[in-house]
Scaffold this active site. Structure first.
Site, short mmCIF file in Angstrom:
data_model
loop_
_atom_site.label_atom_id
_atom_site.label_comp_id
_atom_site.label_asym_id
_atom_site.label_seq_id
_atom_site.Cartn_x
_atom_site.Cartn_y
_atom_site.Cartn_z
N ASP A 99 0.86 -1.18 0.00
CA ASP A 99 0.00 0.00 0.00
C ASP A 99 0.90 1.24 0.00
OD1 ASP A 99 -1.80 2.14 0.86
OD2 ASP A 99 -3.20 0.50 1.24
N ASP A 121 -7.35 6.36 -7.75
CA ASP A 121 -8.77 6.39 -7.39
C ASP A 121 -9.15 7.81 -6.97
OD1 ASP A 121 -8.82 3.64 -7.84
OD2 ASP A 121 -8.15 3.21 -5.81
N ASP A 157 -8.36 11.48 -15.30
CA ASP A 157 -9.53 11.86 -16.10
C ASP A 157 -10.43 12.80 -15.31
OD1 ASP A 157 -9.97 9.55 -14.33
OD2 ASP A 157 -12.06 9.85 -14.92
N THR A 195 -2.03 4.54 -20.40
CA THR A 195 -2.28 3.44 -19.45
C THR A 195 -3.57 2.72 -19.86
OG1 THR A 195 -3.74 4.56 -17.88
CG2 THR A 195 -1.38 5.02 -17.66
N GLU A 196 -3.87 1.61 -19.17
CA GLU A 196 -5.13 0.89 -19.46
C GLU A 196 -6.34 1.81 -19.22
OE1 GLU A 196 -2.80 -0.79 -17.46
OE2 GLU A 196 -2.48 -2.71 -18.45
N GLU A 198 -6.40 5.05 -19.03
CA GLU A 198 -6.35 6.21 -19.94
C GLU A 198 -7.01 5.87 -21.27
OE1 GLU A 198 -2.41 7.69 -20.21
OE2 GLU A 198 -2.89 9.25 -21.68
C1 LIG Z 1 -7.93 3.26 -11.30
S1 LIG Z 1 -6.64 2.08 -11.25
C2 LIG Z 1 -5.45 2.73 -12.44
C3 LIG Z 1 -4.45 1.70 -12.86
C4 LIG Z 1 -3.37 2.21 -13.84
N1 LIG Z 1 -2.53 3.20 -13.20
C5 LIG Z 1 -4.00 2.78 -15.07
O1 LIG Z 1 -3.95 4.00 -15.24
O2 LIG Z 1 -4.52 2.01 -15.89
C6 LIG Z 1 -5.86 2.45 -9.71
C7 LIG Z 1 -4.90 1.38 -9.27
O3 LIG Z 1 -4.20 1.84 -8.13
C8 LIG Z 1 -4.18 0.81 -7.16
N2 LIG Z 1 -4.14 1.49 -5.86
C9 LIG Z 1 -5.08 2.35 -5.37
N3 LIG Z 1 -4.72 2.80 -4.17
C10 LIG Z 1 -3.53 2.21 -3.88
C11 LIG Z 1 -2.67 2.25 -2.77
N4 LIG Z 1 -2.97 3.02 -1.69
N5 LIG Z 1 -1.54 1.54 -2.79
C12 LIG Z 1 -1.23 0.76 -3.87
N6 LIG Z 1 -2.02 0.68 -4.96
C13 LIG Z 1 -3.16 1.38 -4.97
C14 LIG Z 1 -5.47 0.04 -7.37
O4 LIG Z 1 -5.38 -1.29 -6.87
C15 LIG Z 1 -5.60 0.09 -8.88
O5 LIG Z 1 -4.95 -1.01 -9.52
#
Ligand SMILES: C[S@@+](CC[C@H](N)C(=O)[O-])C[C@H]1O[C@@H](n2cnc3c(N)ncnc32)[C@H](O)[C@@H]1O
Length: 215
Positions: A99, A121, A157, A195-196, A198
């Site tokens: 994390d 997020d 976004d 990114t995916e 994006e």
């Molecule tokens: C919305 S996705 C975006 C993934 C990628 N960066 C993309 O743009 O396609 C957010 C990713 O961040 C990870 N994530 C969110 N909060 C996190 C945290 N505190 N520590 C590690 N990973 C985290 C989630 O598990 C998820 O895979």
């Protein structure tokens, strides 16, 4: 059922990609370059929340002289990223499952040259601003890891998260540059790796916001 099967197989599949991750990544704190076999002046770029790894894999392939570490907390998601890097035989990319709130356990002061935060997020500004990865308490942690002139490269976004993040970067003393609210129609697009998430947002017609925050 399919999900259960996937979860059971995570350890075996991780084992097949043994060279991409470490049993005790915290032991690499302060010596990532040494452990990964690169010179002390090699830049170390870290991606936070790498998802399934499209961005870090492509960026590491494009920049073989940079050492990359990608961080993700979801074990199924990071497995997909690790397998991608393994299948592409990318020598300069490694992974940590953790994390981000614990990031200081894995990197030492002044160890990191650049941080990428892509489509984290958004949470809610009113209810959960402290969970946003660009909240000031997170930025203060990142500042410790970053070298002088280190950068955070941020894409989203989400308009509200973007405005919030600009305020937080400024509050924490970062200098902002290369700011755009429509990356794919900007001068910065030619060097951009999607990114995916994006790609998904672009397909929905949502303009991508992006900024570089420098210490
Ligand atoms: C919305 S996705 C975006 C993934 C990628 N960066 C993309 O743009 O396609 C957010 C990713 O961040 C990870 N994530 C969110 N909060 C996190 C945290 N505190 N520590 C590690 N990973 C985290 C989630 O598990 C998820 O895979």
């Amino acid at each position: 059922m399919a999900r259960m099967r996937m979860k059971r197989h995570i350890p075996e599949r991780m084992e097949r990609c043994r060279e991409r991750w470490f049993d005790d990544p915290a032991a690499n704190k302060g010596k990532w370059r040494e452990v990964c076999g690169v010179s002390e002046d090699t830049p170390l770029f870290v991606e936070f929340g790498c998802g399934k790894g499209k961005f870090c894999c492509q960026t590491a392939l494009d920049n073989p002289d940079v050492l990359y570490v990608a961080v993700e907390r979801d074990s199924s998601v990071i497995l997909a990223a690790i397998e991608k890097a393994h299948n592409l035989e990318i020598p300069n990319l490694f992974f940590i499952r953790c994390d981000i709130k614990d990031i200081e356990e894995f990197f030492a002061e002044d160890e990191v040259s650049r941080i990428y935060i892509n489509f984290c997020d958004p949470w809610n500004r009113r209810n959960k601003p402290k969970r946003r990865l660009t909240y000031r308490d997170f930025l203060e942690k990142y500042k410790i890891l970053l070298r002088k002139d280190g950068q955070i490269r941020f894409k989203t976004d989400n308009d509200d998260l973007f405005d919030f993040s600009l305020e937080e970067f400024t509050h924490c003393g970062f200098t902002l540059s290369e700011l755009t609210r429509d990356l794919h129609n900007s001068e910065y697009d030619s060097a951009n790796v999607r990114t995916e998430f994006e790609q998904k947002f672009a397909d929905e017609g949502i303009p991508i916001k992006r900024v570089v925050a420098t210490l």
